[in-house]
Design a protein around this motif. Structure first.
Motif, mmCIF file in Angstrom:
data_model
loop_
_atom_site.group_PDB
_atom_site.id
_atom_site.type_symbol
_atom_site.label_atom_id
_atom_site.label_comp_id
_atom_site.label_asym_id
_atom_site.label_seq_id
_atom_site.Cartn_x
_atom_site.Cartn_y
_atom_site.Cartn_z
ATOM 1 N N ARG A 15 -18.458 109.556 23.225
ATOM 2 C CA ARG A 15 -17.062 109.864 22.851
ATOM 3 C C ARG A 15 -16.879 109.731 21.341
ATOM 4 O O ARG A 15 -16.312 110.610 20.690
ATOM 5 C CB ARG A 15 -16.108 108.931 23.593
ATOM 6 N N GLN A 22 -10.108 107.718 22.726
ATOM 7 C CA GLN A 22 -10.116 107.256 24.106
ATOM 8 C C GLN A 22 -8.951 107.876 24.871
ATOM 9 O O GLN A 22 -9.107 108.294 26.022
ATOM 10 C CB GLN A 22 -10.033 105.728 24.119
ATOM 11 N N GLU A 23 -7.813 107.970 24.208
ATOM 12 C CA GLU A 23 -6.629 108.554 24.842
ATOM 13 C C GLU A 23 -6.855 110.025 25.189
ATOM 14 O O GLU A 23 -6.513 110.475 26.285
ATOM 15 C CB GLU A 23 -5.434 108.416 23.910
ATOM 16 N N LYS A 24 -7.443 110.791 24.271
ATOM 17 C CA LYS A 24 -7.692 112.219 24.502
ATOM 18 C C LYS A 24 -8.711 112.417 25.619
ATOM 19 O O LYS A 24 -8.542 113.300 26.476
ATOM 20 C CB LYS A 24 -8.147 112.895 23.207
ATOM 21 N N ALA A 26 -9.403 110.359 28.074
ATOM 22 C CA ALA A 26 -8.770 109.982 29.341
ATOM 23 C C ALA A 26 -7.853 111.097 29.828
ATOM 24 O O ALA A 26 -7.873 111.447 31.015
ATOM 25 C CB ALA A 26 -7.990 108.684 29.167
ATOM 26 N N GLU A 27 -7.077 111.662 28.925
ATOM 27 C CA GLU A 27 -6.169 112.754 29.299
ATOM 28 C C GLU A 27 -6.943 113.954 29.829
ATOM 29 O O GLU A 27 -6.600 114.526 30.865
ATOM 30 C CB GLU A 27 -5.355 113.162 28.075
ATOM 31 N N THR A 28 -7.998 114.334 29.141
ATOM 32 C CA THR A 28 -8.809 115.489 29.542
ATOM 33 C C THR A 28 -9.494 115.237 30.891
ATOM 34 O O THR A 28 -9.611 116.146 31.705
ATOM 35 C CB THR A 28 -9.858 115.812 28.467
ATOM 36 N N LYS A 30 -8.354 113.368 33.192
ATOM 37 C CA LYS A 30 -7.325 113.057 34.187
ATOM 38 C C LYS A 30 -7.408 111.601 34.650
ATOM 39 O O LYS A 30 -7.259 111.283 35.833
ATOM 40 C CB LYS A 30 -7.417 113.982 35.402
ATOM 41 N N HIS A 32 -6.323 107.381 33.504
ATOM 42 C CA HIS A 32 -5.450 106.565 32.665
ATOM 43 C C HIS A 32 -6.307 105.983 31.536
ATOM 44 O O HIS A 32 -7.470 105.634 31.748
ATOM 45 C CB HIS A 32 -4.820 105.443 33.494
ATOM 46 N N ARG A 33 -5.738 105.886 30.341
ATOM 47 C CA ARG A 33 -6.493 105.369 29.196
ATOM 48 C C ARG A 33 -7.046 103.977 29.471
ATOM 49 O O ARG A 33 -8.170 103.645 29.086
ATOM 50 C CB ARG A 33 -5.620 105.341 27.946
ATOM 51 N N ALA A 57 -15.303 116.207 30.747
ATOM 52 C CA ALA A 57 -14.390 116.092 29.613
ATOM 53 C C ALA A 57 -15.145 115.948 28.294
ATOM 54 O O ALA A 57 -14.678 116.404 27.254
ATOM 55 C CB ALA A 57 -13.449 114.915 29.823
#
Length: 77
Positions: A15, A22-24, A26-28, A30, A32-33, A57
């Protein structure tokens, strides 16, 4: 370092190498961060399904992440 710790480290290192937050990621994926953070810190064992989501992701095969984790675990033991 055991294999689970190594897998978390490989996910984190991949990553960071790809310059994805980490947020991106996690979002990609699906997720939770906080769940991704726990996986990277080895506070939970990642399921195969979740590993596939993370690998997709990141744009790498899950098998590559597993292979790198195996090598890291052997190197660190």
């Amino acid at each position: 370092m055991n294999r689970i710790e190594a897998l978390g480290a490989v996910i984190r290192d991949t990553r960071l190498r790809l310059n994805i937050s980490q947020e991106k990621l996690a979002e990609t994926a699906k997720l939770h961060r906080n769940a991704l953070g726990r996986i990277e810190r080895c506070n939970v064992v990642v399921t195969v399904g979740t590993l596939w989501l993370i690998a997709d992701a990141l744009g790498v095969p899950a098998s590559v992440l597993m292979q790198e984790a195996e090598l890291l675990a052997k190197k660190e033991s």
